[in-house]
Design a protein around this motif. Structure first.
Motif, short mmCIF file in Angstrom:
data_model
loop_
_atom_site.label_atom_id
_atom_site.label_comp_id
_atom_site.label_asym_id
_atom_site.label_seq_id
_atom_site.Cartn_x
_atom_site.Cartn_y
_atom_site.Cartn_z
N HIS A 12 -18.76 32.35 -32.64
CA HIS A 12 -18.93 33.05 -31.12
C HIS A 12 -18.92 32.16 -30.07
O HIS A 12 -20.03 31.24 -30.40
N ARG A 13 -18.47 31.82 -29.03
CA ARG A 13 -18.41 31.12 -28.09
C ARG A 13 -19.99 30.73 -27.45
O ARG A 13 -20.53 29.68 -27.29
N HIS A 15 -22.56 31.03 -29.00
CA HIS A 15 -23.47 30.48 -30.13
C HIS A 15 -23.37 28.69 -30.09
O HIS A 15 -23.96 27.82 -30.72
N VAL A 16 -22.50 28.24 -29.47
CA VAL A 16 -22.07 26.92 -29.31
C VAL A 16 -23.21 26.17 -28.84
O VAL A 16 -23.70 25.01 -29.47
N PRO A 17 -24.05 26.58 -27.87
CA PRO A 17 -25.24 25.82 -27.19
C PRO A 17 -26.29 25.89 -28.31
O PRO A 17 -26.91 24.81 -28.52
N ASP A 18 -26.22 26.76 -29.24
CA ASP A 18 -27.31 26.97 -30.30
C ASP A 18 -27.05 25.73 -31.21
O ASP A 18 -27.81 24.89 -31.70
N ALA A 19 -25.52 25.52 -31.82
CA ALA A 19 -25.34 24.44 -32.39
C ALA A 19 -25.53 23.24 -31.90
O ALA A 19 -26.05 22.26 -32.50
N THR A 49 -16.77 24.39 -30.68
CA THR A 49 -15.93 25.02 -29.97
C THR A 49 -14.48 25.24 -30.29
O THR A 49 -14.01 26.40 -30.27
N ASN A 50 -14.26 24.33 -30.89
CA ASN A 50 -12.66 24.34 -31.60
C ASN A 50 -12.71 25.21 -32.76
O ASN A 50 -11.83 26.13 -32.81
N VAL A 52 -14.97 27.87 -33.16
CA VAL A 52 -15.19 29.35 -32.62
C VAL A 52 -14.09 29.81 -31.70
O VAL A 52 -13.57 31.14 -31.86
N THR A 53 -13.23 28.78 -31.22
CA THR A 53 -12.02 29.38 -30.64
C THR A 53 -10.73 29.48 -31.35
O THR A 53 -10.02 30.18 -30.96
N HIS A 54 -10.45 28.56 -32.32
CA HIS A 54 -9.35 28.74 -33.03
C HIS A 54 -9.21 29.47 -34.28
O HIS A 54 -8.07 29.96 -34.62
N CYS A 55 -10.49 29.85 -35.01
CA CYS A 55 -10.46 30.30 -36.13
C CYS A 55 -9.98 31.64 -36.01
O CYS A 55 -10.65 32.66 -35.02
N ARG A 56 -8.97 32.11 -36.66
CA ARG A 56 -8.57 33.55 -36.73
C ARG A 56 -9.21 34.55 -37.69
O ARG A 56 -8.69 35.71 -37.68
N VAL A 57 -10.27 34.14 -38.24
CA VAL A 57 -11.01 34.96 -39.33
C VAL A 57 -12.24 35.68 -38.47
O VAL A 57 -12.62 35.09 -37.91
#
Length: 138
Positions: A12-13, A15-19, A49-50, A52-57
């Motif tokens: 989820h977007r 959580h990107v800052p956490d990473a 970011t890529n 979480v944005t593009h994964c379709r699972v």
């Protein structure tokens, strides 16, 4: 033995800052600072970011791994959408996205991707300054 740090975040977007924070903290703990740390953190931001944005699972996790294998530091981002491989493309000057892989390509000393049994991995390789040996040397 290589120095390694692995963690997972929900796909989820928000959580990107956490990473990004975890990558920066790991690098600081390893004594990697300045421009190299900035380049790795920015590349992690783009690759996560890529993912979480593009994964379709649905209900997936993204795994981030940092590995020091001299003379390089590797950043790996895994997601379970193994058949949807990244493709860099030219973005127009007014485009709001689409430059992430190009940016990683300019910051890193190589990048690529691979399909594993259950995931895909997008990686970037960064040359370490001489004398960097990871946490064991600290």
């Amino acid at each position: 033995m290589p120095a390694t740090e692995t963690f997972r975040i929900p796909k989820h977007r928000r959580h990107v800052p956490d990473a990004r924070h975890r990558v920066g903290k790991t690098l600081a703990d390893w004594g990697i600072t300045a421009e190299l740390a900035d380049d790795v953190v920015l590349s992690a931001n783009e690759l996560v970011t890529n993912a979480v944005t593009h994964c379709r699972v649905t209900c997936a996790e993204v795994r981030v791994t940092l590995v020091i294998r001299e003379p390089y530091l590797f950043l790996e981002v895994h997601d379970p959408d193994r058949d949807r491989l990244p493709e860099p493309h030219d973005s127009g000057p007014d485009a709001e996205s689409g430059r992430g892989l190009t940016l990683v390509g300019r910051l890193a000393h190589g990048w690529g991707h691979g399909q594993l049994r259950h995931t895909k991995c997008v990686w970037a390789r960064f040359a370490l300054p001489e004398g960097t040996h990871g946490p064991a040397a600290l």
